[in-house]
Design a protein around this motif. Structure first.
Motif, mmCIF file in Angstrom:
data_model
loop_
_atom_site.group_PDB
_atom_site.id
_atom_site.type_symbol
_atom_site.label_atom_id
_atom_site.label_comp_id
_atom_site.label_asym_id
_atom_site.label_seq_id
_atom_site.Cartn_x
_atom_site.Cartn_y
_atom_site.Cartn_z
ATOM 1 N N ASN A 1 0.866 -1.167 0.000
ATOM 2 C CA ASN A 1 0.000 0.000 0.000
ATOM 3 C C ASN A 1 0.907 1.223 0.000
ATOM 4 O O ASN A 1 1.774 1.346 0.861
ATOM 5 N N ASN A 2 0.729 2.110 -0.947
ATOM 6 C CA ASN A 2 1.707 3.165 -1.206
ATOM 7 C C ASN A 2 1.555 4.396 -0.318
ATOM 8 O O ASN A 2 2.523 5.118 -0.077
ATOM 9 N N ILE A 3 0.349 4.669 0.139
ATOM 10 C CA ILE A 3 0.161 5.766 1.093
ATOM 11 C C ILE A 3 0.770 5.340 2.427
ATOM 12 O O ILE A 3 0.625 4.191 2.820
ATOM 13 N N PRO A 4 1.501 6.183 3.155
ATOM 14 C CA PRO A 4 1.708 7.627 2.994
ATOM 15 C C PRO A 4 2.976 7.981 2.229
ATOM 16 O O PRO A 4 3.377 9.142 2.215
ATOM 17 N N GLU A 5 3.641 7.018 1.597
ATOM 18 C CA GLU A 5 4.909 7.298 0.944
ATOM 19 C C GLU A 5 4.748 7.744 -0.506
ATOM 20 O O GLU A 5 5.732 8.012 -1.203
ATOM 21 N N GLY A 6 3.480 7.831 -0.965
ATOM 22 C CA GLY A 6 3.228 8.275 -2.329
ATOM 23 C C GLY A 6 1.741 8.280 -2.616
ATOM 24 O O GLY A 6 0.915 8.289 -1.697
ATOM 25 N N ASN A 7 1.402 8.269 -3.885
ATOM 26 C CA ASN A 7 -0.004 8.228 -4.282
ATOM 27 C C ASN A 7 -0.576 6.837 -4.031
ATOM 28 O O ASN A 7 0.174 5.874 -3.825
ATOM 29 N N PRO A 8 -1.901 6.695 -4.036
ATOM 30 C CA PRO A 8 -2.464 5.346 -3.896
ATOM 31 C C PRO A 8 -1.948 4.445 -5.026
ATOM 32 O O PRO A 8 -2.118 4.766 -6.205
ATOM 33 N N TYR A 9 -1.287 3.357 -4.663
ATOM 34 C CA TYR A 9 -0.792 2.418 -5.671
ATOM 35 C C TYR A 9 -0.707 1.030 -5.043
ATOM 36 O O TYR A 9 0.370 0.531 -4.712
ATOM 37 N N TYR B 1 3.074 5.165 -10.803
ATOM 38 C CA TYR B 1 3.679 4.930 -9.491
ATOM 39 C C TYR B 1 4.539 6.130 -9.103
ATOM 40 O O TYR B 1 5.294 6.663 -9.915
ATOM 41 N N TYR B 2 4.422 6.535 -7.831
ATOM 42 C CA TYR B 2 5.232 7.648 -7.320
ATOM 43 C C TYR B 2 5.598 7.379 -5.865
ATOM 44 O O TYR B 2 4.749 6.967 -5.070
ATOM 45 N N ARG C 1 15.446 4.545 -20.602
ATOM 46 C CA ARG C 1 14.037 4.904 -20.730
ATOM 47 C C ARG C 1 13.149 3.702 -20.424
ATOM 48 O O ARG C 1 12.114 3.820 -19.755
ATOM 49 N N GLN C 2 13.556 2.539 -20.893
ATOM 50 C CA GLN C 2 12.781 1.324 -20.638
ATOM 51 C C GLN C 2 12.722 1.030 -19.141
ATOM 52 O O GLN C 2 11.662 0.665 -18.607
ATOM 53 N N ILE C 3 13.847 1.184 -18.444
ATOM 54 C CA ILE C 3 13.889 0.912 -16.998
ATOM 55 C C ILE C 3 13.025 1.896 -16.227
ATOM 56 O O ILE C 3 12.265 1.508 -15.341
ATOM 57 N N THR C 4 13.114 3.178 -16.551
ATOM 58 C CA THR C 4 12.353 4.180 -15.801
ATOM 59 C C THR C 4 10.862 4.107 -16.122
ATOM 60 O O THR C 4 10.028 4.266 -15.219
ATOM 61 N N GLU C 5 10.524 3.863 -17.375
ATOM 62 C CA GLU C 5 9.104 3.760 -17.724
ATOM 63 C C GLU C 5 8.474 2.531 -17.091
ATOM 64 O O GLU C 5 7.313 2.568 -16.661
ATOM 65 N N ARG C 6 9.223 1.451 -17.032
ATOM 66 C CA ARG C 6 8.727 0.235 -16.380
ATOM 67 C C ARG C 6 8.404 0.491 -14.921
ATOM 68 O O ARG C 6 7.455 -0.079 -14.369
ATOM 69 N N PHE C 7 9.200 1.341 -14.288
ATOM 70 C CA PHE C 7 9.019 1.648 -12.871
ATOM 71 C C PHE C 7 7.771 2.489 -12.631
ATOM 72 O O PHE C 7 7.050 2.287 -11.654
ATOM 73 N N VAL C 8 7.487 3.417 -13.528
ATOM 74 C CA VAL C 8 6.391 4.369 -13.346
ATOM 75 C C VAL C 8 5.069 3.837 -13.886
ATOM 76 O O VAL C 8 4.012 3.983 -13.251
ATOM 77 N N LYS C 9 5.112 3.198 -15.056
ATOM 78 C CA LYS C 9 3.891 2.728 -15.717
ATOM 79 C C LYS C 9 3.879 1.209 -15.740
ATOM 80 O O LYS C 9 4.684 0.587 -16.426
ATOM 81 N N ARG C 10 2.958 0.643 -14.997
ATOM 82 C CA ARG C 10 2.959 -0.812 -14.825
ATOM 83 C C ARG C 10 1.660 -1.427 -15.327
ATOM 84 O O ARG C 10 0.587 -0.847 -15.171
#
Length: 460
Positions: free
Chosen positions: A332-340, A362-363, A393-402
């Protein structure tokens, strides 16, 4: 045979039989736990950047677990699971720094009921309220994981372990290698010579930060050596089980605060003189929730009804190669980021991850805060390089967009870079794992995405 000799023979036989049937003295236990350790850096687990001499010595003298997993890859949930034997939804710390339910019992109660003294020194997350965690707090190790120093003394530990003849269980909770990575000798490491994890973007900033991180791994290893030497010097080493635990992964992108193996996979070494065979290892699947039930059983207690964990004592005793069928994960990502919200299930071969909000990005505020680029320098060095580097770019996009579903063959793909979720031959297995995961969530009372919301803080 003459009568006197026959009588002596019978007496010796009876005495020997009595001795073998007599229960052994109950062992002491010292559990040394790291803080945000990338267990793949330990040389006994294949790490190549440093030789972890003292941790490796425990592996040489005991049993190495190749498949131990935290159910939630962040500090408070992992420690609460360790102490209570419950999964995060059931103990209440299913978000970082969310307190446990104040009606629970923990290892402090269970072992005290069996005559053990239960103490803790060092990082004190998940030690409140006292009614749930009745540890004797032992002075010596730094309790604040973000302290810029970690000066420590063994005086309190020595007093605790030599106080009397009652058996004890002591948790030594190091703050290394948790950020801010300000302790340890960085001169041991050359940034340009380091072997970086496969799922990282190779930047100068990343290498400089990795040097600081590894210096704290060295500091952790030295602390392990100090504790094991103290046991020898005080004559405690022969009747004391020493357990080393790696906690969850490091505070680098893709590890801590995620359910990929670089965050969820941990390490455990168990040295038990005269019982556990030296230089052995096991592929038995275990989780942190299983440790308290194991401590209860080895202390002579009966299983506690209602715990999620299960004892792996038969694995320690060499009586079974297996402990459980599946290991589960929750994020559960809250409180360390957005709901994810994320959920996972795995065995020793395959792993299913469900991202329950795949339409979101993801943030994490500790690694990706644009207003604190200095403190979040590793991530922004990755995104800067991604502007001109397709691999970055592939590594960072994979991390953010899942995607909604990730499925990995972790034996063939230990870095989980090849998602098999759409592979035709994987569909039957994916459905099997999904059903098992949903069954577990229902049993836990886990409502999924609805759980990852902000909760009102309880007033004292």
């Amino acid at each position: 045979m003459k009568k006197p000799i026959l009588m002596l023979f019978l007496l010796l036989s009876v005495t020997t039989a009595f001795t073998q049937q007599r229960p052994a003295t109950r062992p002491n236990v010292i559990i040394i736990m790291a803080d945000d350790l990338d267990s793949r850096q330990l040389s006994c687990y294949g790490g190549q950047n440093l030789k972890t001499i003292h941790i490796d010595a425990l592996a040489a003298d005991g049993l190495k677990f190749n498949h131990i997993y935290t159910s939630e890859a962040m500090c408070v949930p992992t420690r609460a699971s360790l102490f209570t034997g419950l999964y995060p939804v059931r103990h209440g710390s299913f978000q970082n720094h969310k307190p446990v339910y104040d009606t629970l019992k923990s290892v402090g109660h269970y072992l005290a009921d069996l005559g053990y003294r239960v103490g803790l020194t060092g990082k004190d997350h998940s030690t409140k309220p006292k009614t749930v965690f009745p540890f004797e707090i032992v002075n010596g190790f730094e309790p604040n994981c973000v302290a810029p120093t970690d000066e420590y003394s063994l005086d309190g530990v020595q007093e605790f372990i030599t106080r009397n003849t009652r058996p004890y269980c002591l948790f030594v909770m190091s703050i290394n290698p948790h950020t801010p990575w300000t302790v340890g000798d960085t001169t041991e490491f050359k940034a340009d010579k380091l072997i970086l994890p496969t799922n990282w973007v190779d930047t100068p900033i990343t290498r400089r930060q990795f040097v600081r991180y590894l210096a704290e791994v060295r500091r952790l290893d030295d602390q392990v050596g100090d504790i094991t030497r103290l046991l020898q010097q005080t004559g405690q080493d022969q009747n004391t089980i020493v357990v080393f635990l790696g906690e969850q992964g490091a505070q680098f992108p893709g590890a801590k605060w995620n359910l990929w193996d670089v965050g969820q996979k941990s390490s455990m070494l168990v040295k038990w003189p005269g019982t556990v065979k030296p230089r052995t290892e096991t592929d038995a699947l275990v989780q942190y929730e299983d440790i308290t039930p194991t401590l209860i059983e080895l202390a002579g207690g009966k299983p506690i009804a209602g715990l999620d964990g299960r004892s792996f004592l038969p694995v320690l005793l060499g009586k079974s190669p297996k402990a459980r069928t599946y290991a589960y994960g929750i994020h559960n990502n809250i409180p360390e980021g957005n709901p994810y919200p994320i959920r996972s299930i795995r065995d020793t071969h395959y792993k299913l991850i469900l991202n329950l909000a795949p339409d979101q990005e993801y943030y994490n505020r500790f690694m990706m805060n644009a207003e604190q680029r200095g403190r979040n320098s590793v991530w922004f060095s990755w995104t800067d390089q991604a502007a001109s580097d397709p691999e970055a770019r592939q590594i960072t996009e994979r991390f953010v967009k899942r995607p909604a579903v990730e499925f990995y063959d972790t034996q063939a793909d230990p870095w989980e870079l090849n998602n098999l979720a759409t592979h035709p031959t994987a569909q039957k297995r994916i459905e099997q794992y999904r059903q098992e995961l949903e069954k577990w969530m229902q049993q836990q009372g886990d409502t999924g995405a609805a759980l990852d919301v902000r909760y009102t803080k309880k007033t004292e």
